[in-house]
Design a protein around this motif. Structure first.
Motif, PDB file in Angstrom:
ATOM      1  N   ILE A   1     -42.998  12.026 -31.416  1.00 22.33           N
ATOM      2  CA  ILE A   1     -42.442  11.334 -32.586  1.00 22.33           C
ATOM      3  C   ILE A   1     -43.316  11.571 -33.812  1.00 22.33           C
ATOM      4  CG2 ILE A   1     -41.962   9.058 -33.581  1.00 22.33           C
ATOM      5  CD1 ILE A   1     -41.158   8.140 -30.753  1.00 22.33           C
ATOM      6  N   LEU A   2     -44.643  11.467 -33.641  1.00 15.72           N
ATOM      7  CA  LEU A   2     -45.563  11.691 -34.761  1.00 15.72           C
ATOM      8  C   LEU A   2     -45.477  13.131 -35.276  1.00 15.72           C
ATOM      9  CD1 LEU A   2     -48.724   9.732 -33.560  1.00 15.72           C
ATOM     10  CD2 LEU A   2     -47.189   9.114 -35.436  1.00 15.72           C
TER      11      LEU A   2
ATOM     12  N   ILE B   1     -42.219  13.526 -37.221  1.00 14.30           N
ATOM     13  CA  ILE B   1     -42.334  12.927 -38.561  1.00 14.30           C
ATOM     14  C   ILE B   1     -43.142  13.844 -39.468  1.00 14.30           C
ATOM     15  CG2 ILE B   1     -43.326  11.008 -39.873  1.00 14.30           C
ATOM     16  CD1 ILE B   1     -42.709   9.201 -37.472  1.00 14.30           C
TER      17      ILE B   1
ATOM     18  N   GLY C   1     -49.114  15.487 -43.661  1.00 14.05           N
ATOM     19  CA  GLY C   1     -48.368  15.986 -42.511  1.00 14.05           C
ATOM     20  C   GLY C   1     -49.274  16.609 -41.469  1.00 14.05           C
TER      21      GLY C   1
ATOM     22  N   ILE D   1     -41.113  16.727 -40.749  1.00 12.78           N
ATOM     23  CA  ILE D   1     -40.154  16.375 -41.795  1.00 12.78           C
ATOM     24  C   ILE D   1     -40.839  16.172 -43.145  1.00 12.78           C
ATOM     25  CG2 ILE D   1     -38.427  14.703 -42.539  1.00 12.78           C
ATOM     26  CD1 ILE D   1     -37.629  16.483 -40.146  1.00 12.78           C
ATOM     27  N   ILE D   2     -41.949  15.422 -43.154  1.00 11.11           N
ATOM     28  CA  ILE D   2     -42.552  15.060 -44.444  1.00 11.11           C
ATOM     29  C   ILE D   2     -43.252  16.226 -45.124  1.00 11.11           C
ATOM     30  CG2 ILE D   2     -42.868  12.668 -43.718  1.00 11.11           C
ATOM     31  CD1 ILE D   2     -45.842  13.208 -43.503  1.00 11.11           C
TER      32      ILE D   2
END
Length: 304
Positions: free
Chosen positions: A273-274, A277, A124, A280-281
Motif C-alpha cells: 500500500i505504501l 501511494i 515518494g 501515485i504521488i
C-alpha cells in the motif's frame, strides 16, 4: 491529445501483459534455467518481429544499432535480475518491488534528462523505501536474496524507460525494438552458457508450462509489448510511462491470487500500500499542488 490517450491506453495494456506473466514465468523456470529461458524467449520475439521488417530495413543505421544495444543492455539486466529473483521470492512481492522503478525514474531523470527537481519526488522515494522495508524486512521469515535481485531489476528497468524516452522519437520503432530484443537474447544465452550448468535436454523445452510460457511471453510480453512501448513512448514522458507501469505489480498480485491463491502477509500488504501511494504521488507536480487540491476540495464542500 488523441495520440496521448492512445499511447496511455496501449502502455496500460503492456503493464497488464507484464503483470499477468509473472506466474507463468515462475512456473517455466522450474524446468528451464532463467537465462536460457530469457535467451529463447527474446530470440523468438526478435525473429517474429523480423518478419514485419520489409521497408523498415532501410531504417537501420549505425546510430540506431548503438542505441538499440544500449537499451537492450539495461533490458537484459532488468530481466536477468527479475527472472533469477523469481527463483527465490514470490510473484506478488517481485511485482511490487519491480514497481519501485516508478519512483526511480523521476529521480534519475533529474540527473540524466536534466528534469527539474520536485519536492514530491523525494517524498515518494521516502514512502517507497518505508514500504519496501515492510514488504521485505518487515517479515524476517520471508527475507531472501530474491528480493534484492528484483530491486536491482527495478533500477535497470527505470534506466530503460528513461533512455527509451530519449531515443524513441529519433528512430523507427520496429528496427530499434528488434536490436534491443536480440541484445537481450544474445546476452542471456552467453550468461546461460557461462553460469547455468544444469543438464538440459530437448524434452525440457516441450514441458507444458515451458511451451505456454514461451508462447505467451515471446508473442505478447516481448514482441508486442516492447514494440508498443518503443512506438508510443515518444508521445508521453518517462515519468508518466513509469506511473502507468505502476499498474504492473497490481496486475501481478491479482494474477498470483487468482491462479495460485498466493496471499501477502499483513506487513507485506502494508508495504504494498505504501509503495502504491508512493507510485501515485510521484506524478504530482509539487507539494503546493496537494495544498491547492485540498483547498479546492474544501471550497467545493462549503458551497454545497
Amino acid at each position: 491529445m488523441k495520440k496521448t490517450i492512445l499511447a496511455d491506453g496501449s502502455l496500460l495494456f503492456v503493464a497488464f501483459i507484464w503483470g499477468a506473466t509473472f506466474v507463468i514465468v515462475q512456473k517455466a523456470i522450474n524446468f528451464l534455467p532463467p537465462h536460457l529461458f530469457n535467451g529463447t524467449r527474446f530470440l523468438i520475439a526478435a525473429l517474429l518481429l523480423s518478419l514485419l521488417l520489409k521497408k523498415a530495413r532501410r531504417k537501420f543505421s549505425l546510430e540506431l544499432l548503438k542505441s538499440g544495444i544500449f537499451l537492450g543492455f539495461f533490458l537484459f539486466l532488468g530481466y536477468a535480475f527479475q527472472t533469477v529473483g523469481l527463483l527465490y521470492t514470490t510473484s506478488s512481492k517481485a511485482g511490487f518491488i519491480t514497481g519501485l522503478s516508478v519512483m526511480i525514474v523521476p529521480l534519475l531523470s533529474i540527473w540524466i534528462l536534466k528534469d527539474k527537481p520536485r519536492s514530491i519526488v523525494f517524498l515518494g522515494s521516502l514512502l517507497g523505501t518505508i514500504g519496501l522495508y515492510f514488504l521485505t524486512l518487515g517479515d524476517i521469515s520471508s527475507l531472501n536474496i530474491g528480493d534484492l535481485f528484483v530491486f536491482f531489476c527495478a533500477i535497470a528497468f527505470a534506466l530503460h524507460i528513461i533512455f527509451t524516452s530519449k531515443f524513441a522519437n529519433q528512430y523507427h520503432a520496429l528496427p530499434l525494438t528488434i536490436v534491443q530484443l536480440l541484445t537481450v537474447s544474445i546476452s542471456s544465452l552467453i550468461c546461460s552458457a557461462l553460469f547455468e550448468r544444469a543438464t538440459i535436454t530437448i524434452d525440457s523445452f516441450f514441458q507444458k508450462d515451458v511451451l505456454i510460457a514461451l508462447a505467451v511471453t515471446s508473442i505478447f510480453a516481448t514482441a508486442i509489448a516492447f514494440l508498443i512501448q518503443t512506438k508510443f513512448q515518444q508521445f508521453t514522458t518517462a515519468a508518466r510511462v513509469a506511473l502507468i507501469f505502476a499498474m504492473e505489480p497490481v496486475f501481478a498480485a491479482a494474477t498470483a491470487f487468482f491462479m495460485i491463491h498466493e496471499r501477502l502477509t499483513g506487513n507485506g500488504l502494508i508495504g504494498c500500500i505504501l509503495i502504491f501511494i508512493a507510485m501515485i504521488i510521484t506524478e504530482i507536480q509539487d507539494i503546493k499542488q496537494i495544498k491547492w487540491l485540498k483547498s479546492k476540495y474544501h471550497l467545493s464542500k462549503s458551497s454545497e
